[in-house]
Design an enzyme around this catalytic site. Structure first.
Site, short mmCIF file in Angstrom:
data_model
loop_
_atom_site.label_atom_id
_atom_site.label_comp_id
_atom_site.label_asym_id
_atom_site.label_seq_id
_atom_site.Cartn_x
_atom_site.Cartn_y
_atom_site.Cartn_z
N HIS A 1 35.58 -7.88 30.35
CA HIS A 1 35.60 -7.92 28.88
C HIS A 1 37.03 -8.19 28.44
CE1 HIS A 1 34.68 -6.99 24.72
NE2 HIS A 1 35.87 -6.40 24.69
N ASP B 1 26.61 1.48 17.55
CA ASP B 1 27.88 0.77 17.44
C ASP B 1 27.79 -0.35 16.42
OD1 ASP B 1 30.60 -0.07 18.27
OD2 ASP B 1 29.50 -1.86 18.85
N ARG C 1 33.04 0.25 9.72
CA ARG C 1 34.50 0.28 9.96
C ARG C 1 35.16 -0.97 9.40
NH1 ARG C 1 34.61 0.25 15.97
NH2 ARG C 1 36.85 0.07 15.71
N SER D 1 33.56 1.75 21.20
CA SER D 1 32.70 0.63 20.77
C SER D 1 32.54 -0.37 21.92
CB SER D 1 33.36 -0.03 19.55
OG SER D 1 32.82 -1.28 19.29
N LYS E 1 28.98 -0.68 24.79
CA LYS E 1 28.20 -1.90 25.02
C LYS E 1 28.25 -2.31 26.49
CE LYS E 1 30.38 -3.51 21.47
NZ LYS E 1 31.00 -4.11 20.32
N1 URA Z 1 35.47 -5.17 19.61
C1 URA Z 1 34.44 -4.29 19.64
O1 URA Z 1 33.42 -4.53 20.26
N2 URA Z 1 34.59 -3.14 18.95
C2 URA Z 1 35.69 -2.83 18.25
O2 URA Z 1 35.75 -1.78 17.67
C3 URA Z 1 36.74 -3.76 18.23
C4 URA Z 1 36.60 -4.92 18.93
#
Ligand code: URA
Length: 425
Positions: free
Chosen positions: A82, A161, A168, A183, A187
Protein backbone atom coordinates in the site's frame (compact mmCIF):
# COMPACT_ATOMS: atom_id res chain seq x y z
CA UNK A 1 -23.24 3.44 26.46
CA UNK A 2 -23.58 7.09 25.76
CA UNK A 3 -21.85 8.96 22.92
CA UNK A 4 -21.33 12.02 25.11
CA UNK A 5 -19.40 10.00 27.74
CA UNK A 6 -17.10 8.61 25.02
CA UNK A 7 -16.53 12.08 23.55
CA UNK A 8 -15.82 13.55 27.01
CA UNK A 9 -13.38 10.77 27.87
CA UNK A 10 -11.31 11.46 24.74
CA UNK A 11 -11.73 15.22 25.00
CA UNK A 12 -10.23 15.11 28.51
CA UNK A 13 -7.20 13.11 27.37
CA UNK A 14 -8.34 9.73 28.69
CA UNK A 15 -7.87 6.31 27.12
CA UNK A 16 -11.00 4.77 25.60
CA UNK A 17 -11.87 1.26 26.79
CA UNK A 18 -12.19 -1.58 24.24
CA UNK A 19 -15.94 -1.63 24.96
CA UNK A 20 -16.27 2.11 24.29
CA UNK A 21 -14.36 1.76 21.01
CA UNK A 22 -16.37 -1.24 19.77
CA UNK A 23 -19.60 0.47 20.66
CA UNK A 24 -18.67 3.84 19.10
CA UNK A 25 -17.61 2.34 15.76
CA UNK A 26 -20.57 -0.04 15.61
CA UNK A 27 -23.15 2.54 16.70
CA UNK A 28 -21.82 5.11 14.22
CA UNK A 29 -21.91 2.63 11.33
CA UNK A 30 -25.44 1.63 12.31
CA UNK A 31 -26.61 5.26 12.47
CA UNK A 32 -27.12 5.39 16.27
CA UNK A 33 -24.40 7.98 16.83
CA UNK A 34 -25.13 11.25 15.03
CA UNK A 35 -22.69 12.71 12.49
CA UNK A 36 -22.00 15.71 14.75
CA UNK A 37 -21.14 13.42 17.66
CA UNK A 38 -18.68 11.34 15.61
CA UNK A 39 -17.29 14.57 14.20
CA UNK A 40 -16.61 15.75 17.74
CA UNK A 41 -15.03 12.41 18.70
CA UNK A 42 -12.81 12.48 15.59
CA UNK A 43 -11.65 16.00 16.52
CA UNK A 44 -10.91 14.87 20.10
CA UNK A 45 -8.84 11.99 18.64
CA UNK A 46 -7.04 14.39 16.30
CA UNK A 47 -6.16 16.69 19.20
CA UNK A 48 -5.32 14.07 21.85
CA UNK A 49 -4.13 11.07 19.83
CA UNK A 50 -4.61 7.41 20.65
CA UNK A 51 -2.53 4.85 22.52
CA UNK A 52 -1.37 1.70 20.71
CA UNK A 53 -4.11 -0.46 22.33
CA UNK A 54 -6.72 2.14 21.36
CA UNK A 55 -5.65 2.41 17.72
CA UNK A 56 -5.41 -1.39 17.34
CA UNK A 57 -8.88 -1.87 18.81
CA UNK A 58 -10.31 0.95 16.67
CA UNK A 59 -8.87 -0.78 13.59
CA UNK A 60 -10.38 -4.12 14.68
CA UNK A 61 -13.79 -2.50 15.16
CA UNK A 62 -13.63 -1.05 11.63
CA UNK A 63 -12.62 -4.45 10.19
CA UNK A 64 -15.53 -6.06 12.08
CA UNK A 65 -17.98 -3.61 10.50
CA UNK A 66 -17.75 -5.58 7.23
CA UNK A 67 -16.46 -8.74 5.58
CA UNK A 68 -12.95 -10.14 5.85
CA UNK A 69 -11.70 -11.73 2.64
CA UNK A 70 -10.02 -15.12 2.69
CA UNK A 71 -7.49 -16.39 0.16
CA UNK A 72 -6.61 -19.65 1.91
CA UNK A 73 -7.88 -21.58 -1.13
CA UNK A 74 -4.84 -20.33 -3.08
CA UNK A 75 -1.70 -22.42 -3.26
CA UNK A 76 0.60 -19.39 -3.14
CA UNK A 77 1.21 -17.10 -0.14
CA UNK A 78 -0.43 -13.69 -0.49
CA UNK A 79 1.37 -10.38 -0.15
CA UNK A 80 0.39 -6.80 -0.92
CA UNK A 81 1.70 -3.25 -0.98
CA UNK A 82 0.00 0.00 0.00
CA UNK A 83 1.32 3.42 -0.90
CA UNK A 84 0.18 6.52 0.96
CA UNK A 85 0.03 8.19 -2.44
CA UNK A 86 2.17 10.45 -4.51
CA UNK A 87 2.73 12.15 -7.85
CA UNK A 88 3.63 9.75 -10.66
CA UNK A 89 3.26 6.80 -8.29
CA UNK A 90 2.44 4.03 -10.75
CA UNK A 91 4.50 1.43 -8.88
CA UNK A 92 1.60 -1.02 -8.41
CA UNK A 93 1.42 -1.50 -12.18
CA UNK A 94 4.88 -3.04 -12.66
CA UNK A 95 5.07 -4.33 -9.06
CA UNK A 96 2.01 -6.63 -8.84
CA UNK A 97 2.93 -8.70 -11.95
CA UNK A 98 6.61 -8.78 -10.95
CA UNK A 99 5.82 -10.22 -7.51
CA UNK A 100 3.38 -12.72 -9.08
CA UNK A 101 6.10 -13.77 -11.56
CA UNK A 102 8.31 -14.53 -8.54
CA UNK A 103 5.77 -16.91 -6.99
CA UNK A 104 3.50 -14.94 -4.62
CA UNK A 105 -0.15 -13.99 -5.10
CA UNK A 106 -1.06 -10.28 -4.97
CA UNK A 107 -4.73 -9.53 -4.12
CA UNK A 108 -4.72 -5.75 -4.34
CA UNK A 109 -7.77 -3.61 -3.65
CA UNK A 110 -6.99 -0.12 -4.92
CA UNK A 111 -8.61 3.28 -5.00
CA UNK A 112 -9.27 6.18 -7.30
CA UNK A 113 -7.45 9.49 -7.21
CA UNK A 114 -8.76 12.53 -5.41
CA UNK A 115 -6.86 15.81 -5.45
CA UNK A 116 -3.32 16.03 -6.80
CA UNK A 117 -2.36 12.35 -6.29
CA UNK A 118 -3.56 9.84 -8.87
CA UNK A 119 -5.38 6.57 -8.25
CA UNK A 120 -4.29 3.18 -9.54
CA UNK A 121 -7.79 2.32 -10.81
CA UNK A 122 -7.98 5.51 -12.90
CA UNK A 123 -4.66 4.63 -14.51
CA UNK A 124 -5.69 1.05 -15.30
CA UNK A 125 -9.07 2.17 -16.63
CA UNK A 126 -7.25 4.01 -19.41
CA UNK A 127 -6.58 0.55 -20.91
CA UNK A 128 -9.45 -0.14 -23.34
CA UNK A 129 -11.92 -2.67 -21.90
CA UNK A 130 -10.27 -3.03 -18.46
CA UNK A 131 -12.78 -3.51 -15.64
CA UNK A 132 -12.16 -2.47 -12.00
CA UNK A 133 -15.21 -4.09 -10.38
CA UNK A 134 -14.88 -7.81 -9.74
CA UNK A 135 -16.78 -10.16 -7.45
CA UNK A 136 -14.76 -12.11 -4.87
CA UNK A 137 -15.17 -15.25 -7.01
CA UNK A 138 -13.81 -13.38 -10.05
CA UNK A 139 -10.88 -12.09 -7.99
CA UNK A 140 -10.06 -15.64 -6.97
CA UNK A 141 -10.21 -16.80 -10.61
CA UNK A 142 -7.86 -14.01 -11.75
CA UNK A 143 -5.48 -14.76 -8.86
CA UNK A 144 -5.43 -18.45 -9.74
CA UNK A 145 -4.93 -17.76 -13.45
CA UNK A 146 -2.31 -14.99 -13.21
CA UNK A 147 -1.09 -14.55 -9.61
CA UNK A 148 -2.16 -10.89 -9.37
CA UNK A 149 -5.39 -8.93 -9.32
CA UNK A 150 -5.85 -5.19 -8.90
CA UNK A 151 -9.47 -4.09 -8.50
CA UNK A 152 -11.91 -1.87 -6.62
CA UNK A 153 -12.89 -2.67 -3.03
CA UNK A 154 -16.48 -3.90 -2.65
CA UNK A 155 -18.98 -1.98 -0.53
CA UNK A 156 -18.74 -4.37 2.42
CA UNK A 157 -15.03 -3.92 3.09
CA UNK A 158 -14.65 -1.84 6.28
CA UNK A 159 -17.89 0.15 5.71
CA UNK A 160 -17.23 2.00 9.00
CA UNK A 161 -14.11 3.48 7.42
CA UNK A 162 -15.98 4.61 4.31
CA UNK A 163 -18.52 6.47 6.43
CA UNK A 164 -15.94 7.91 8.80
CA UNK A 165 -13.56 8.99 6.00
CA UNK A 166 -16.36 10.95 4.29
CA UNK A 167 -17.04 12.70 7.63
CA UNK A 168 -13.34 13.41 8.30
CA UNK A 169 -13.03 14.86 4.82
CA UNK A 170 -15.50 17.65 5.63
CA UNK A 171 -14.64 18.23 9.31
CA UNK A 172 -10.90 18.95 9.19
CA UNK A 173 -10.03 15.61 10.80
CA UNK A 174 -8.27 13.78 7.97
CA UNK A 175 -4.81 14.67 9.31
CA UNK A 176 -4.91 12.56 12.47
CA UNK A 177 -2.18 9.88 12.40
CA UNK A 178 -4.20 7.25 14.39
CA UNK A 179 -7.25 7.85 12.16
CA UNK A 180 -5.19 7.63 8.94
CA UNK A 181 -3.32 4.54 10.15
CA UNK A 182 -6.48 2.71 11.29
CA UNK A 183 -8.29 3.68 8.07
CA UNK A 184 -5.56 2.26 5.83
CA UNK A 185 -4.86 -0.82 7.95
CA UNK A 186 -8.53 -1.77 8.46
CA UNK A 187 -8.94 -2.05 4.68
CA UNK A 188 -5.69 -3.92 4.16
CA UNK A 189 -6.35 -6.39 6.99
CA UNK A 190 -9.94 -6.94 5.80
CA UNK A 191 -8.55 -7.57 2.30
CA UNK A 192 -7.05 -10.76 3.75
CA UNK A 193 -3.45 -10.42 2.58
CA UNK A 194 -0.91 -12.57 4.44
CA UNK A 195 1.85 -9.95 4.35
CA UNK A 196 1.95 -6.22 3.74
CA UNK A 197 4.57 -3.72 2.64
CA UNK A 198 3.78 -0.04 3.17
CA UNK A 199 5.31 2.64 0.97
CA UNK A 200 5.02 5.76 3.10
CA UNK A 201 5.79 8.80 0.97
CA UNK A 202 7.56 11.87 2.36
CA UNK A 203 7.74 15.34 0.82
CA UNK A 204 5.74 18.18 -0.69
CA UNK A 205 3.81 15.87 -3.04
CA UNK A 206 2.82 13.46 -0.26
CA UNK A 207 0.24 13.32 2.47
CA UNK A 208 3.06 13.45 5.03
CA UNK A 209 5.24 16.47 4.28
CA UNK A 210 7.88 15.86 6.95
CA UNK A 211 10.04 12.90 7.89
CA UNK A 212 8.97 12.81 11.60
CA UNK A 213 5.26 12.67 10.60
CA UNK A 214 5.88 10.00 7.96
CA UNK A 215 7.91 7.96 10.45
CA UNK A 216 5.15 8.18 13.07
CA UNK A 217 2.53 7.09 10.52
CA UNK A 218 4.71 4.18 9.36
CA UNK A 219 5.43 3.07 12.94
CA UNK A 220 1.73 3.26 13.85
CA UNK A 221 0.72 1.16 10.82
CA UNK A 222 3.46 -1.42 11.41
CA UNK A 223 2.32 -1.69 15.06
CA UNK A 224 -1.31 -2.22 13.99
CA UNK A 225 -0.25 -4.90 11.49
CA UNK A 226 1.86 -6.65 14.13
CA UNK A 227 -0.98 -6.53 16.68
CA UNK A 228 -3.24 -8.22 14.10
CA UNK A 229 -0.76 -10.96 13.20
CA UNK A 230 -0.06 -9.45 9.76
CA UNK A 231 3.61 -9.36 8.75
CA UNK A 232 4.05 -5.65 7.99
CA UNK A 233 7.09 -3.68 6.87
CA UNK A 234 7.26 -0.02 5.80
CA UNK A 235 9.64 1.83 3.53
CA UNK A 236 9.83 5.61 3.82
CA UNK A 237 10.37 6.91 0.28
CA UNK A 238 10.87 10.29 -1.37
CA UNK A 239 7.98 12.32 -2.76
CA UNK A 240 9.71 15.71 -3.09
CA UNK A 241 9.92 15.23 -6.88
CA UNK A 242 7.64 13.17 -9.15
CA UNK A 243 8.26 9.44 -9.33
CA UNK A 244 9.39 8.60 -12.87
CA UNK A 245 8.79 10.98 -15.76
CA UNK A 246 5.08 10.49 -16.47
CA UNK A 247 2.25 11.93 -14.35
CA UNK A 248 -1.34 11.20 -15.39
CA UNK A 249 -3.24 8.07 -16.36
CA UNK A 250 -2.45 6.58 -19.81
CA UNK A 251 1.01 8.20 -19.73
CA UNK A 252 1.75 6.33 -16.48
CA UNK A 253 0.51 3.05 -17.94
CA UNK A 254 2.83 3.59 -20.91
CA UNK A 255 5.77 4.23 -18.55
CA UNK A 256 4.92 1.10 -16.53
CA UNK A 257 4.92 -0.96 -19.74
CA UNK A 258 8.42 0.40 -20.49
CA UNK A 259 9.55 -0.86 -17.07
CA UNK A 260 7.93 -4.26 -17.69
CA UNK A 261 9.76 -4.32 -21.04
CA UNK A 262 13.10 -4.02 -19.24
CA UNK A 263 13.55 -0.21 -19.64
CA UNK A 264 11.97 2.85 -18.04
CA UNK A 265 13.16 5.44 -15.50
CA UNK A 266 15.74 4.27 -12.97
CA UNK A 267 13.74 5.41 -9.88
CA UNK A 268 10.70 3.36 -10.93
CA UNK A 269 12.88 0.30 -11.50
CA UNK A 270 14.72 0.73 -8.18
CA UNK A 271 11.54 1.18 -6.12
CA UNK A 272 9.69 -1.65 -7.89
CA UNK A 273 12.55 -4.05 -7.17
CA UNK A 274 12.97 -2.91 -3.54
CA UNK A 275 9.25 -3.22 -2.76
CA UNK A 276 8.99 -6.56 -4.60
CA UNK A 277 11.88 -8.00 -2.56
CA UNK A 278 10.23 -6.80 0.66
CA UNK A 279 6.87 -8.30 -0.37
CA UNK A 280 8.43 -11.67 -1.18
CA UNK A 281 10.44 -11.76 2.05
CA UNK A 282 7.38 -10.77 4.12
CA UNK A 283 5.48 -13.61 2.43
CA UNK A 284 8.21 -16.06 3.47
CA UNK A 285 9.45 -16.55 -0.11
CA UNK A 286 13.10 -15.94 0.68
CA UNK A 287 14.40 -18.26 -2.03
CA UNK A 288 12.08 -16.86 -4.73
CA UNK A 289 13.21 -15.70 -8.15
CA UNK A 290 14.72 -12.21 -7.94
CA UNK A 291 12.33 -9.42 -9.08
CA UNK A 292 15.11 -7.82 -11.17
CA UNK A 293 15.29 -11.06 -13.18
CA UNK A 294 11.49 -11.15 -13.61
CA UNK A 295 11.64 -7.66 -15.15
CA UNK A 296 14.61 -8.56 -17.36
CA UNK A 297 13.43 -11.94 -18.66
CA UNK A 298 9.88 -10.90 -19.64
CA UNK A 299 8.08 -13.06 -17.06
CA UNK A 300 6.65 -9.99 -15.27
CA UNK A 301 5.42 -8.65 -18.63
CA UNK A 302 3.79 -12.00 -19.35
CA UNK A 303 1.85 -11.81 -16.04
CA UNK A 304 0.89 -8.19 -16.80
CA UNK A 305 -0.63 -9.13 -20.16
CA UNK A 306 -2.56 -12.04 -18.68
CA UNK A 307 -3.72 -9.95 -15.73
CA UNK A 308 -5.01 -7.14 -17.97
CA UNK A 309 -6.75 -9.61 -20.33
CA UNK A 310 -8.33 -11.48 -17.39
CA UNK A 311 -10.06 -8.22 -16.39
CA UNK A 312 -11.37 -7.55 -19.91
CA UNK A 313 -8.56 -5.24 -21.02
CA UNK A 314 -6.62 -5.39 -24.27
CA UNK A 315 -2.95 -5.08 -23.29
CA UNK A 316 -1.98 -4.41 -26.93
CA UNK A 317 -4.61 -1.75 -27.70
CA UNK A 318 -3.33 1.81 -28.26
CA UNK A 319 -3.71 3.94 -25.13
CA UNK A 320 -5.80 7.14 -25.17
CA UNK A 321 -3.93 10.28 -26.25
CA UNK A 322 -4.96 13.83 -25.27
CA UNK A 323 -6.13 16.11 -28.08
CA UNK A 324 -3.87 19.06 -27.19
CA UNK A 325 -0.29 19.49 -26.01
CA UNK A 326 1.91 22.33 -24.80
CA UNK A 327 5.67 22.29 -24.42
CA UNK A 328 7.30 24.14 -21.53
CA UNK A 329 10.97 24.86 -22.22
CA UNK A 330 13.82 25.67 -19.84
CA UNK A 331 13.76 29.43 -19.23
CA UNK A 332 17.53 29.52 -18.52
CA UNK A 333 20.65 27.39 -18.75
CA UNK A 334 21.93 25.74 -15.56
CA UNK A 335 21.22 22.89 -13.16
CA UNK A 336 17.63 21.87 -12.44
CA UNK A 337 17.65 21.91 -8.63
CA UNK A 338 13.89 21.67 -8.02
CA UNK A 339 10.94 20.05 -9.77
CA UNK A 340 8.37 19.90 -6.97
CA UNK A 341 6.12 16.87 -6.91
CA UNK A 342 3.25 18.99 -5.59
CA UNK A 343 3.40 21.56 -8.41
CA UNK A 344 3.60 18.87 -11.10
CA UNK A 345 0.78 16.90 -9.42
CA UNK A 346 -1.51 19.94 -9.29
CA UNK A 347 -0.66 20.75 -12.93
CA UNK A 348 -1.61 17.20 -14.03
CA UNK A 349 -4.80 17.42 -11.98
CA UNK A 350 -5.76 20.75 -13.57
CA UNK A 351 -5.05 19.30 -17.01
CA UNK A 352 -7.82 16.78 -16.31
CA UNK A 353 -5.88 13.73 -15.09
CA UNK A 354 -7.48 13.98 -11.62
CA UNK A 355 -10.84 14.83 -10.18
CA UNK A 356 -12.08 17.53 -7.78
CA UNK A 357 -15.14 15.54 -6.61
CA UNK A 358 -15.56 11.78 -6.26
CA UNK A 359 -18.14 11.63 -9.03
CA UNK A 360 -16.10 13.59 -11.65
CA UNK A 361 -14.72 11.70 -14.67
CA UNK A 362 -10.96 11.83 -15.42
CA UNK A 363 -9.32 12.45 -18.78
CA UNK A 364 -7.24 9.35 -19.57
CA UNK A 365 -4.89 11.14 -21.97
CA UNK A 366 -4.22 14.21 -19.78
CA UNK A 367 -1.01 14.63 -17.81
CA UNK A 368 2.59 15.77 -17.74
CA UNK A 369 5.79 14.24 -19.09
CA UNK A 370 8.99 15.50 -17.44
CA UNK A 371 11.96 15.62 -19.81
CA UNK A 372 14.47 16.44 -17.08
CA UNK A 373 15.08 15.33 -13.49
CA UNK A 374 16.50 17.35 -10.60
CA UNK A 375 20.29 17.38 -10.96
CA UNK A 376 20.19 17.51 -14.78
CA UNK A 377 22.10 20.19 -16.65
CA UNK A 378 19.80 22.22 -18.91
CA UNK A 379 20.33 24.56 -21.84
CA UNK A 380 17.87 27.47 -22.19
CA UNK A 381 15.10 26.57 -24.62
CA UNK A 382 15.35 22.79 -24.31
CA UNK A 383 12.12 20.90 -23.56
CA UNK A 384 11.43 20.67 -19.83
CA UNK A 385 7.83 19.47 -19.50
CA UNK A 386 5.15 18.42 -22.00
CA UNK A 387 1.60 19.10 -20.87
CA UNK A 388 -1.36 17.14 -22.30
CA UNK A 389 -5.07 17.97 -22.09
CA UNK A 390 -8.23 17.46 -24.11
CA UNK A 391 -8.97 21.16 -24.01
CA UNK A 392 -6.52 24.08 -24.59
CA UNK A 393 -8.30 26.16 -21.93
CA UNK A 394 -6.72 23.94 -19.23
CA UNK A 395 -3.11 24.99 -19.98
CA UNK A 396 -2.97 28.44 -18.29
CA UNK A 397 -4.11 27.14 -14.85
CA UNK A 398 -1.76 24.16 -15.13
CA UNK A 399 1.13 26.52 -15.92
CA UNK A 400 0.20 28.61 -12.86
CA UNK A 401 0.58 25.51 -10.69
CA UNK A 402 4.12 25.12 -11.96
CA UNK A 403 5.18 28.66 -11.04
CA UNK A 404 7.63 28.34 -8.16
CA UNK A 405 7.82 24.56 -8.58
CA UNK A 406 10.86 24.70 -10.86
CA UNK A 407 14.28 26.09 -10.00
CA UNK A 408 17.26 26.32 -12.34
CA UNK A 409 20.51 27.72 -10.94
CA UNK A 410 23.83 28.35 -12.62
CA UNK A 411 25.61 26.02 -10.26
CA UNK A 412 24.25 23.90 -7.41
CA UNK A 413 22.92 20.53 -6.32
CA UNK A 414 19.34 19.61 -5.47
CA UNK A 415 18.51 19.19 -1.80
CA UNK A 416 16.42 16.02 -2.04
CA UNK A 417 15.62 12.94 0.02
CA UNK A 418 17.26 9.72 -1.16
CA UNK A 419 14.67 7.60 -3.03
CA UNK A 420 14.52 5.05 -0.19
CA UNK A 421 14.94 6.93 3.07
CA UNK A 422 14.42 4.26 5.72
CA UNK A 423 12.87 0.90 6.51
CA UNK A 424 10.62 0.27 9.51
CA UNK A 425 9.65 -3.20 10.71
N1 URA B 1 -6.05 6.97 2.89
C1 URA B 1 -6.96 6.23 3.57
O1 URA B 1 -7.36 5.17 3.14
N2 URA B 1 -7.41 6.73 4.75
C2 URA B 1 -7.00 7.89 5.26
O2 URA B 1 -7.44 8.25 6.33
C3 URA B 1 -6.06 8.64 4.54
C4 URA B 1 -5.60 8.15 3.36
Amino acid sequence: MDAIDVIRAKRDGGELTPEQIDWAVQAYTGGEIAEEQMSSLAMAILLNGMTRPEVSRWTQAMIDSGERMDWSALERPTTDKHSTGGVGDKITLPLAPTVAACGAAVPQLSGRGLGHTGGTLDKLESIPGWRASLSTAEMLDVLRETGAVVCAAGGNLAPADRKLYALRDVTGTVESIPLIASSIMSKKIAEGTGALVLDVKVGNGAFMKTLPDARELAETMVAIGTDHGLRTVALLTAMDRPLGNAVGNAVEVAESIEVLSGGGPSDIIELTIALAREMLTAAGLTAAKDPADALRDGSAMDVWQRMISAQGGDPRAPLPVARESYELTAPASGILTRLDAFGVGVAAWRLGAGRARKEDPVSFGAGVICHARPGDKLVAGQPLLSLYADDMSRFPRALEALEGAIEIVEDGTPDLHPLIIDRIS
